[in-house]
Design an enzyme around this catalytic site. Structure first.
Site, PDB file in Angstrom:
ATOM      1  N   TYR A 179      11.781  -5.530   2.332  1.00 20.28           N
ATOM      2  CA  TYR A 179      10.050  -5.066   2.719  1.00 20.28           C
ATOM      3  C   TYR A 179       9.634  -3.812   2.593  1.00 20.28           C
ATOM      4  O   TYR A 179       8.909  -3.214   1.948  1.00 20.28           O
ATOM      5  CB  TYR A 179       9.784  -5.928   3.918  1.00 20.28           C
ATOM      6  CG  TYR A 179       8.151  -5.432   4.311  1.00 20.28           C
ATOM      7  CD1 TYR A 179       7.109  -5.959   3.906  1.00 20.28           C
ATOM      8  CD2 TYR A 179       7.983  -4.492   5.494  1.00 20.28           C
ATOM      9  CE1 TYR A 179       5.638  -5.365   4.164  1.00 20.28           C
ATOM     10  CE2 TYR A 179       6.910  -3.869   5.737  1.00 20.28           C
ATOM     11  CZ  TYR A 179       5.645  -4.531   5.341  1.00 20.28           C
ATOM     12  OH  TYR A 179       4.724  -3.880   5.630  1.00 20.28           O
ATOM     13  N   ALA A 206      -1.110  -7.452   0.864  1.00 21.96           N
ATOM     14  CA  ALA A 206       0.420  -7.169   0.871  1.00 21.96           C
ATOM     15  C   ALA A 206       1.276  -8.587   1.144  1.00 21.96           C
ATOM     16  O   ALA A 206       0.554  -9.452   1.906  1.00 21.96           O
ATOM     17  CB  ALA A 206       0.722  -5.980   1.734  1.00 21.96           C
ATOM     18  N   THR A 229       3.460  -9.310   3.741  1.00 20.48           N
ATOM     19  CA  THR A 229       3.967  -8.814   5.020  1.00 20.48           C
ATOM     20  C   THR A 229       4.964  -9.473   5.887  1.00 20.48           C
ATOM     21  O   THR A 229       5.201  -9.199   7.066  1.00 20.48           O
ATOM     22  CB  THR A 229       2.503  -8.413   5.773  1.00 20.48           C
ATOM     23  OG1 THR A 229       1.920  -9.989   5.750  1.00 20.48           O
ATOM     24  CG2 THR A 229       1.864  -7.525   5.196  1.00 20.48           C
ATOM     25  N   LEU A 279      -6.029  -6.109   8.997  1.00 19.83           N
ATOM     26  CA  LEU A 279      -6.550  -4.843   8.673  1.00 19.83           C
ATOM     27  C   LEU A 279      -7.766  -5.011   7.778  1.00 19.83           C
ATOM     28  O   LEU A 279      -8.657  -4.199   7.696  1.00 19.83           O
ATOM     29  CB  LEU A 279      -5.605  -3.973   8.043  1.00 19.83           C
ATOM     30  CG  LEU A 279      -5.912  -2.581   7.670  1.00 19.83           C
ATOM     31  CD1 LEU A 279      -6.559  -1.898   8.920  1.00 19.83           C
ATOM     32  CD2 LEU A 279      -4.718  -1.818   7.011  1.00 19.83           C
ATOM     33  N   GLY A 320      -6.946 -10.564   5.791  1.00 22.29           N
ATOM     34  CA  GLY A 320      -5.789 -10.047   6.743  1.00 22.29           C
ATOM     35  C   GLY A 320      -6.299  -9.387   7.782  1.00 22.29           C
ATOM     36  O   GLY A 320      -7.553  -9.030   7.901  1.00 22.29           O
ATOM     37  N   ASP A 332      -5.540 -12.590  -6.327  1.00 18.70           N
ATOM     38  CA  ASP A 332      -4.362 -12.297  -6.110  1.00 18.70           C
ATOM     39  C   ASP A 332      -3.712 -11.270  -7.006  1.00 18.70           C
ATOM     40  O   ASP A 332      -3.850 -11.295  -8.312  1.00 18.70           O
ATOM     41  CB  ASP A 332      -3.671 -13.813  -6.720  1.00 18.70           C
ATOM     42  CG  ASP A 332      -2.090 -13.709  -6.558  1.00 18.70           C
ATOM     43  OD1 ASP A 332      -1.543 -12.499  -6.347  1.00 18.70           O
ATOM     44  OD2 ASP A 332      -1.437 -14.489  -6.650  1.00 18.70           O
ATOM     45  N   ASP A 367       5.786   2.267   8.474  1.00 23.04           N
ATOM     46  CA  ASP A 367       6.751   2.819   9.213  1.00 23.04           C
ATOM     47  C   ASP A 367       8.220   2.273   8.825  1.00 23.04           C
ATOM     48  O   ASP A 367       9.483   3.024   8.855  1.00 23.04           O
ATOM     49  CB  ASP A 367       6.838   2.682  10.724  1.00 23.04           C
ATOM     50  CG  ASP A 367       6.587   1.395  11.313  1.00 23.04           C
ATOM     51  OD1 ASP A 367       6.112   0.485  10.482  1.00 23.04           O
ATOM     52  OD2 ASP A 367       7.196   0.977  12.303  1.00 23.04           O
TER      53      ASP A 367
END
Ligand SMILES: NC(=O)c1ccc[n+]([C@@H]2O[C@H](COP(=O)([O-])OP(=O)(O)OC[C@H]3O[C@@H](n4cnc5c(N)ncnc54)[C@H](OP(=O)(O)O)[C@@H]3O)[C@@H](O)[C@H]2O)c1
Length: 290
Positions: free
Chosen positions: A135, A70, A72, A26, A24, A48, A112
């Protein structure tokens, strides 16, 4: 039984760091920020996290675990709440159990979107979460699953030179459209993944206490402002048509205001999002030239 866990520096060896969700945006940025360490970076295919780790992982010796894996897809989580929870809650519990059994500190990432946006002023760590979406709820339960001895790093509006993110979507749309419609009634703090990864490194290296940390780009803007900045920085003439959230009819509700700030004295400070955008576009062009 807990593994013996000597301080790597005192033991005269490099720190061994496990990264989940390594494919991903990040996960990739963390691999660069922690490049001096001995890294084991596992992609979705390699672990996984909704299942317990295999023996090669559970018997490894790690000094630090950085958990970015995650679900996402914010809109997709509305139709697939159990699948999203299996990753964001069950997966985080599996990673936390591993970290605990190895005696390794854990950094778990959150969002957030745990806030409802009604505060209308920057959210700090002690503000009460109230997620609007599936989410957001799964990420909030994931924070609990990470445990009280983890660093819970909440960030927002992530972008980087790889993967799925708003900057790359705007560059793609801007390349063949004169105008793009973007919402003007959601405000947040865009965060460049390389800046977040550097701040996470600063956080763990500083010996900061566990708990919730808000780490987001300095400044704030709406998605429409952000899109205009992207087109300007990329030298594209694409215009932004400002629309309202209700015009988009997305599956998941989103907070109208989700700027994150830290109330902690020693919180690492991130550069302004516009500096992140400049660095991101430079890294993006570089990766396309390579
Ligand atoms: N993106 C944002 O704006 C944002 C904002 C705030 C917080 N965060 C949080 O920051 C963290 C990193 O997000 P990101 O933007 O880097 O997301 P990302 O680019 O979508 O990366 C997430 C990675 O997790 C992997 N993954 C999904 N399900 C998995 C599973 N069951 N097991 C192992 N890996 C799995 C994905 O692999 P596949 O693609 O192969 O499925 C992907 O490589 C997440 O915790 C996210 O909730 C993100």
């Amino acid at each position: 039984m807990e593994h013996e866990h000597p301080d790597p520096v005192r033991a005269g060896r490099r720190r061994r760091v496990l990264i989940t969700g390594a494919g991903g945006q990040l996960g990739r940025a963390l691999q660069e920020a922690f490049a001096d360490d001995d890294l084991v970076a596992l992609s979705h295919k390699e672990w996984d996290v909704s299942h317990p780790p295999d023996d090669t992982v559970s018997q490894g010796a790690f000094d630090l675990v950085l958990h970015t894996a995650a679900w996402t897809d914010v809109d997709g989580a509305e139709a697939n709440p159990q699948e999203a929870a299996a990753v964001n809650v069950g997966g985080t519990a599996n990673v936390a159990a591993l970290a605990h059994s190895l005696g390794a500190p854990l950094v778990a990432f959150s969002t957030d979107y745990v806030f409802d946006g009604r505060k209308g002023a920057p959210y700090v760590e002690s503000d009460a979460p109230n997620p609007l979406s599936t989410y957001g709820r799964t990420k909030l339960h994931g924070e609990a699953a990470a445990g009280s001895d983890a660093w819970i790093v909440r960030s927002s509006w992530l972008f980087g030179p790889t993967g799925r993110n708003f900057v790359r979507t705007m560059l793609r749309l801007g390349a063949d459209r004169d105008e793009v419609a973007v919402v003007e009634d959601q405000r947040g703090a865009p965060t460049y993944v390389a800046h977040l990864a550097a701040a996470v490194r600063e956080l763990v290296d500083s010996g900061a206490p566990p708990g919730i940390w808000h780490l987001a780009g300095d400044g704030d803007c709406t998605w429409a402002d952000f899109a205009e900045a992207i087109f300007a920085e990329a030298g594209l003439g694409t215009k932004v048509r400002r629309i309202r959230t209700e015009d988009l009819a997305r599956q998941a509700p989103r907070p109208a205001y989700s700027v994150l700030r830290s109330e902690r004295e020693d919180s690492p400070a991130l550069p302004h999002w516009s500096d992140g955008l400049r660095d991101c576009l430079a890294a993006h062009s570089e990766s396309r030239r390579a």
